[in-house]
Scaffold this motif. Sequence first.
Motif, PDB file in Angstrom:
ATOM      1  N   THR A 109      -8.570  -8.161 -15.281  1.00  0.00           N
ATOM      2  CA  THR A 109      -7.470  -8.053 -16.241  1.00  0.00           C
ATOM      3  C   THR A 109      -6.274  -7.300 -15.681  1.00  0.00           C
ATOM      4  O   THR A 109      -5.179  -7.411 -16.227  1.00  0.00           O
ATOM      5  CB  THR A 109      -7.955  -7.341 -17.516  1.00  0.00           C
ATOM      6  OG1 THR A 109      -8.633  -6.132 -17.133  1.00  0.00           O
ATOM      7  CG2 THR A 109      -8.925  -8.221 -18.293  1.00  0.00           C
ATOM      8  N   VAL A 110      -6.491  -6.531 -14.603  1.00  0.00           N
ATOM      9  CA  VAL A 110      -5.405  -5.745 -14.026  1.00  0.00           C
ATOM     10  C   VAL A 110      -5.506  -5.759 -12.506  1.00  0.00           C
ATOM     11  O   VAL A 110      -6.593  -5.617 -11.955  1.00  0.00           O
ATOM     12  CB  VAL A 110      -5.463  -4.267 -14.521  1.00  0.00           C
ATOM     13  CG1 VAL A 110      -4.338  -3.440 -13.895  1.00  0.00           C
ATOM     14  CG2 VAL A 110      -5.409  -4.185 -16.050  1.00  0.00           C
ATOM     15  N   LEU A 111      -4.350  -5.936 -11.840  1.00  0.00           N
ATOM     16  CA  LEU A 111      -4.273  -5.748 -10.388  1.00  0.00           C
ATOM     17  C   LEU A 111      -3.378  -4.555 -10.102  1.00  0.00           C
ATOM     18  O   LEU A 111      -2.338  -4.384 -10.758  1.00  0.00           O
ATOM     19  CB  LEU A 111      -3.689  -6.996  -9.706  1.00  0.00           C
ATOM     20  CG  LEU A 111      -4.498  -8.295  -9.796  1.00  0.00           C
ATOM     21  CD1 LEU A 111      -3.815  -9.391  -8.982  1.00  0.00           C
ATOM     22  CD2 LEU A 111      -5.934  -8.082  -9.314  1.00  0.00           C
ATOM     23  N   VAL A 112      -3.796  -3.744  -9.137  1.00  0.00           N
ATOM     24  CA  VAL A 112      -3.039  -2.536  -8.804  1.00  0.00           C
ATOM     25  C   VAL A 112      -2.600  -2.616  -7.350  1.00  0.00           C
ATOM     26  O   VAL A 112      -3.425  -2.872  -6.462  1.00  0.00           O
ATOM     27  CB  VAL A 112      -3.893  -1.264  -9.023  1.00  0.00           C
ATOM     28  CG1 VAL A 112      -3.026  -0.015  -8.864  1.00  0.00           C
ATOM     29  CG2 VAL A 112      -4.570  -1.294 -10.389  1.00  0.00           C
ATOM     30  N   ILE A 155       0.111  -3.573 -12.024  1.00  0.00           N
ATOM     31  CA  ILE A 155       0.737  -2.241 -12.112  1.00  0.00           C
ATOM     32  C   ILE A 155       0.711  -1.586 -10.731  1.00  0.00           C
ATOM     33  O   ILE A 155      -0.021  -2.029  -9.827  1.00  0.00           O
ATOM     34  CB  ILE A 155       0.018  -1.317 -13.132  1.00  0.00           C
ATOM     35  CG1 ILE A 155      -1.457  -1.069 -12.699  1.00  0.00           C
ATOM     36  CG2 ILE A 155       0.065  -1.924 -14.538  1.00  0.00           C
ATOM     37  CD1 ILE A 155      -2.191  -0.044 -13.561  1.00  0.00           C
ATOM     38  N   SER A 156       1.531  -0.536 -10.574  1.00  0.00           N
ATOM     39  CA  SER A 156       1.580   0.179  -9.292  1.00  0.00           C
ATOM     40  C   SER A 156       0.503   1.267  -9.264  1.00  0.00           C
ATOM     41  O   SER A 156      -0.055   1.648 -10.295  1.00  0.00           O
ATOM     42  CB  SER A 156       2.958   0.821  -9.108  1.00  0.00           C
ATOM     43  OG  SER A 156       3.101   1.883 -10.051  1.00  0.00           O
ATOM     44  N   TYR A 157       0.226   1.790  -8.049  1.00  0.00           N
ATOM     45  CA  TYR A 157      -0.730   2.903  -7.914  1.00  0.00           C
ATOM     46  C   TYR A 157      -0.269   4.098  -8.751  1.00  0.00           C
ATOM     47  O   TYR A 157      -1.072   4.796  -9.364  1.00  0.00           O
ATOM     48  CB  TYR A 157      -0.874   3.318  -6.447  1.00  0.00           C
ATOM     49  CG  TYR A 157      -1.671   2.328  -5.621  1.00  0.00           C
ATOM     50  CD1 TYR A 157      -2.956   1.949  -6.009  1.00  0.00           C
ATOM     51  CD2 TYR A 157      -1.145   1.770  -4.456  1.00  0.00           C
ATOM     52  CE1 TYR A 157      -3.696   1.050  -5.261  1.00  0.00           C
ATOM     53  CE2 TYR A 157      -1.872   0.875  -3.694  1.00  0.00           C
ATOM     54  CZ  TYR A 157      -3.149   0.511  -4.100  1.00  0.00           C
ATOM     55  OH  TYR A 157      -3.878  -0.372  -3.368  1.00  0.00           O
ATOM     56  N   GLU A 158       1.056   4.326  -8.753  1.00  0.00           N
ATOM     57  CA  GLU A 158       1.597   5.445  -9.514  1.00  0.00           C
ATOM     58  C   GLU A 158       1.280   5.263 -11.009  1.00  0.00           C
ATOM     59  O   GLU A 158       0.836   6.196 -11.692  1.00  0.00           O
ATOM     60  CB  GLU A 158       3.106   5.508  -9.283  1.00  0.00           C
ATOM     61  CG  GLU A 158       3.697   6.863  -9.570  1.00  0.00           C
ATOM     62  CD  GLU A 158       5.203   6.892  -9.253  1.00  0.00           C
ATOM     63  OE1 GLU A 158       5.644   6.183  -8.323  1.00  0.00           O
ATOM     64  OE2 GLU A 158       5.932   7.615  -9.960  1.00  0.00           O
ATOM     65  N   ASP A 168       6.333  -4.573  -8.818  1.00  0.00           N
ATOM     66  CA  ASP A 168       6.779  -5.937  -8.504  1.00  0.00           C
ATOM     67  C   ASP A 168       5.708  -6.726  -7.775  1.00  0.00           C
ATOM     68  O   ASP A 168       5.376  -7.852  -8.147  1.00  0.00           O
ATOM     69  CB  ASP A 168       8.037  -5.894  -7.605  1.00  0.00           C
ATOM     70  CG  ASP A 168       9.297  -5.659  -8.442  1.00  0.00           C
ATOM     71  OD1 ASP A 168       9.155  -5.588  -9.694  1.00  0.00           O
ATOM     72  OD2 ASP A 168      10.375  -5.544  -7.847  1.00  0.00           O
ATOM     73  N   LYS A 169       5.177  -6.120  -6.722  1.00  0.00           N
ATOM     74  CA  LYS A 169       4.174  -6.818  -5.919  1.00  0.00           C
ATOM     75  C   LYS A 169       2.932  -7.107  -6.772  1.00  0.00           C
ATOM     76  O   LYS A 169       2.382  -8.218  -6.741  1.00  0.00           O
ATOM     77  CB  LYS A 169       3.792  -5.976  -4.690  1.00  0.00           C
ATOM     78  CG  LYS A 169       2.812  -6.686  -3.757  1.00  0.00           C
ATOM     79  CD  LYS A 169       2.404  -5.813  -2.549  1.00  0.00           C
ATOM     80  CE  LYS A 169       1.241  -6.451  -1.813  1.00  0.00           C
ATOM     81  NZ  LYS A 169       0.610  -5.550  -0.829  1.00  0.00           N
ATOM     82  N   ALA A 170       2.495  -6.113  -7.525  1.00  0.00           N
ATOM     83  CA  ALA A 170       1.299  -6.270  -8.358  1.00  0.00           C
ATOM     84  C   ALA A 170       1.500  -7.365  -9.393  1.00  0.00           C
ATOM     85  O   ALA A 170       0.625  -8.209  -9.616  1.00  0.00           O
ATOM     86  CB  ALA A 170       0.945  -4.946  -9.031  1.00  0.00           C
ATOM     87  N   LEU A 209      -8.499  -4.223 -10.217  1.00  0.00           N
ATOM     88  CA  LEU A 209      -8.776  -4.262  -8.764  1.00  0.00           C
ATOM     89  C   LEU A 209      -7.702  -3.473  -8.018  1.00  0.00           C
ATOM     90  O   LEU A 209      -6.508  -3.727  -8.203  1.00  0.00           O
ATOM     91  CB  LEU A 209      -8.785  -5.699  -8.248  1.00  0.00           C
ATOM     92  CG  LEU A 209      -9.633  -6.746  -8.970  1.00  0.00           C
ATOM     93  CD1 LEU A 209      -9.689  -8.027  -8.123  1.00  0.00           C
ATOM     94  CD2 LEU A 209     -11.041  -6.236  -9.239  1.00  0.00           C
ATOM     95  N   LEU A 210      -8.147  -2.584  -7.151  1.00  0.00           N
ATOM     96  CA  LEU A 210      -7.230  -1.774  -6.344  1.00  0.00           C
ATOM     97  C   LEU A 210      -7.366  -2.133  -4.870  1.00  0.00           C
ATOM     98  O   LEU A 210      -8.485  -2.208  -4.353  1.00  0.00           O
ATOM     99  CB  LEU A 210      -7.562  -0.294  -6.467  1.00  0.00           C
ATOM    100  CG  LEU A 210      -7.072   0.425  -7.718  1.00  0.00           C
ATOM    101  CD1 LEU A 210      -8.047   0.237  -8.853  1.00  0.00           C
ATOM    102  CD2 LEU A 210      -6.885   1.909  -7.410  1.00  0.00           C
ATOM    103  N   GLY A 211      -6.229  -2.277  -4.188  1.00  0.00           N
ATOM    104  CA  GLY A 211      -6.251  -2.578  -2.756  1.00  0.00           C
ATOM    105  C   GLY A 211      -6.221  -4.076  -2.565  1.00  0.00           C
ATOM    106  O   GLY A 211      -7.269  -4.689  -2.378  1.00  0.00           O
ATOM    107  N   LEU A 212      -5.014  -4.667  -2.635  1.00  0.00           N
ATOM    108  CA  LEU A 212      -4.932  -6.130  -2.679  1.00  0.00           C
ATOM    109  C   LEU A 212      -4.827  -6.733  -1.277  1.00  0.00           C
ATOM    110  O   LEU A 212      -3.916  -7.501  -0.984  1.00  0.00           O
ATOM    111  CB  LEU A 212      -3.755  -6.550  -3.560  1.00  0.00           C
ATOM    112  CG  LEU A 212      -3.790  -5.996  -4.993  1.00  0.00           C
ATOM    113  CD1 LEU A 212      -2.663  -6.594  -5.817  1.00  0.00           C
ATOM    114  CD2 LEU A 212      -5.133  -6.260  -5.664  1.00  0.00           C
TER     115      LEU A 212
END
Lengths: 355, 355
Positions: free
Chosen positions: B49-52, B72-75, B57-59, B25-28
């Motif tokens: 399974t993954v948050l972006v 994970i980060s957007y990068e 740290d935030k993710a 999921l992207l855009g929390l």
Amino acid sequence: MIDWIDSYETRRWQSTTEGTVRYALLGLGWWTVDVALPAIAASELGEVTVLVSSSTDKAERIAAENDVPRGISYEEYHDGVATDAYDAVYVGTPNAYHLEYVETAAAHGKDVLCEKPMESTVERAQRMVESCAAAGTELMIGYRMHTDPAVQRARELIEDGFLGEPVSVRGHNSQPLLEMIPDPDQWRLDPDRTGYGTTVMDLGIYSINTTRFLLDRDPIAVQSRMASTHDAFDDVPDERSASLLAFEDCEMVSTASQNAHEDTRLTITGTHGQIELRPAFHGECGLHLSRNDLSIDVTHETFDAERETTELFEYFSDRLLSDGDIYPDGRHGLMDMRIIEAIYEAGETGDVIEL
Amino acid sequence: MIDWIDSYETRRWQSTTEGTVRYALLGLGWWTVDVALPAIAASELGEVTVLVSSSTDKAERIAAENDVPRGISYEEYHDGVATDAYDAVYVGTPNAYHLEYVETAAAHGKDVLCEKPMESTVERAQRMVESCAAAGTELMIGYRMHTDPAVQRARELIEDGFLGEPVSVRGHNSQPLLEMIPDPDQWRLDPDRTGYGTTVMDLGIYSINTTRFLLDRDPIAVQSRMASTHDAFDDVPDERSASLLAFEDCEMVSTASQNAHEDTRLTITGTHGQIELRPAFHGECGLHLSRNDLSIDVTHETFDAERETTELFEYFSDRLLSDGDIYPDGRHGLMDMRIIEAIYEAGETGDVIEL
């Protein structure tokens, strides 16, 4: 709240309970005979003393059937027969005949309550206003919604700031005309008698005029799209129509059709609340309010088209007897005609028509 | 009737009950975390399974709080970190960021469920379609209404002739954005992030897209009027909007505002019946039917935005697992972008814009 409920039907416009206005009714279709006639009988300030129809015989017969003293023909009406027997005239004929009957009423010094739309064209509506002004007689257009308690209360709520600022208005008025009157040659489908068209003239006018009354402002520009596909609508441009009206600081959309399932609505959404009339027109009028997290539905069990028409006539009688100002006068109706003409022009050209 | 009632929620589109799609999921924002995340957890075929997010740290923190294995980060996302851990991507960022995340997903061979509107402009939406097509990955646009049971049943009724011929469509979607998110600098009011504007992009799209789905036809021309008066809306043209859309053989009016009392509606009046969704969007969806003299109101007590979103993800998972056709694919979403662009152009010029 109990005060609001108990005064829901109060006629805050009422100035007098004294006196009687004697009416001659013209155009004895089902509306005049089945609705307007009993509506006036149920009013306190009005009575029907003359019926006018195509022949003396027919007028006398319907008069006798309805306990009305006199029945006369249109010819006799124009000739001034029975002018001592009535004070005011109700014109409920097809649109394009309004002018000639109003001109005669003015010539006889009679006040007029004329059905909406005023006439078939702006030019003829203008002449109607001028003939009454020249004769010094009163002219009111029969906008029943103005005296419907739901609309009266809605207007007061809006004046008190219930909506915040109005943001959008949505009006809809549809009916299955050919099921109601199974005749493809009826006057509402004949441009010579109805005017510019049928759906906006006969149905859209309710949404537009009620919005003008509720918001106390007039549209400044219109856009529109309309079409006819059914054979019976070959001669009019608007079996169905969809219009966009710009008011100062808010927009309105208005849809209507003479060939659709019946539905009538008027919804005004504001920055802080919403007022909906559902159903809106033709008698029953439900008032649905919402503001903050609260919704309130108000329905009135016994209100119908006849009661609504009683209120209309009582208002007109009251104005005549107390010499008070008439809100939906000829100039008010003429503005609707201008708006409607602009909508037909916008529908034909696709242009934004400024008013 | 009892069969209809008991199968009201049936997913007639369902092809499989086997397998699992693992989502990143992207855009929390609140929608992704509070609605989409539990919605997928409640689905049978999907799991997160993954948050972006903006930083690792935030993710990781939000992932831990919500029992999601990876953050994970957007990068890192762009760099291909954790691609083994997910099969598909949900893009719930501001509109103008969709393209870059979808391009990366396509590059990694991942299928995408992207929020509506697709992107900030037609040109960027077009590029999104092309990048997924080139990579051979699936692209679905998140039109939750298509899998809402009320809308599904409405579409079936229309296909079965419930309305007769559709005559007029009226859509409305308003909300008090600045009360919901009290920040004048939020992305929905910033043209660089929202695109052409805010009200039609974010709210009007519901009425327009749901009508396309219900009537199975697309508009052919639009007219519109829009305005902004509140300071917070200085950079977008449409604090409020009113549009007129011509479909083949019927017209639609659509009003919307980001600065008004909340109301959502979609009403389709036909020659022989009427279907209304009231409320229409954002979770609860009441189905109001009328035909002949009968009115039927259907409400579903437990349906909300989360349930609606579960249906959306379940549909997408089902399509991926069964290799089935996706109705609201990229080309479907692109048509909405073209319609919306035309509405903004019409609002600016006053012209009828043909599609």
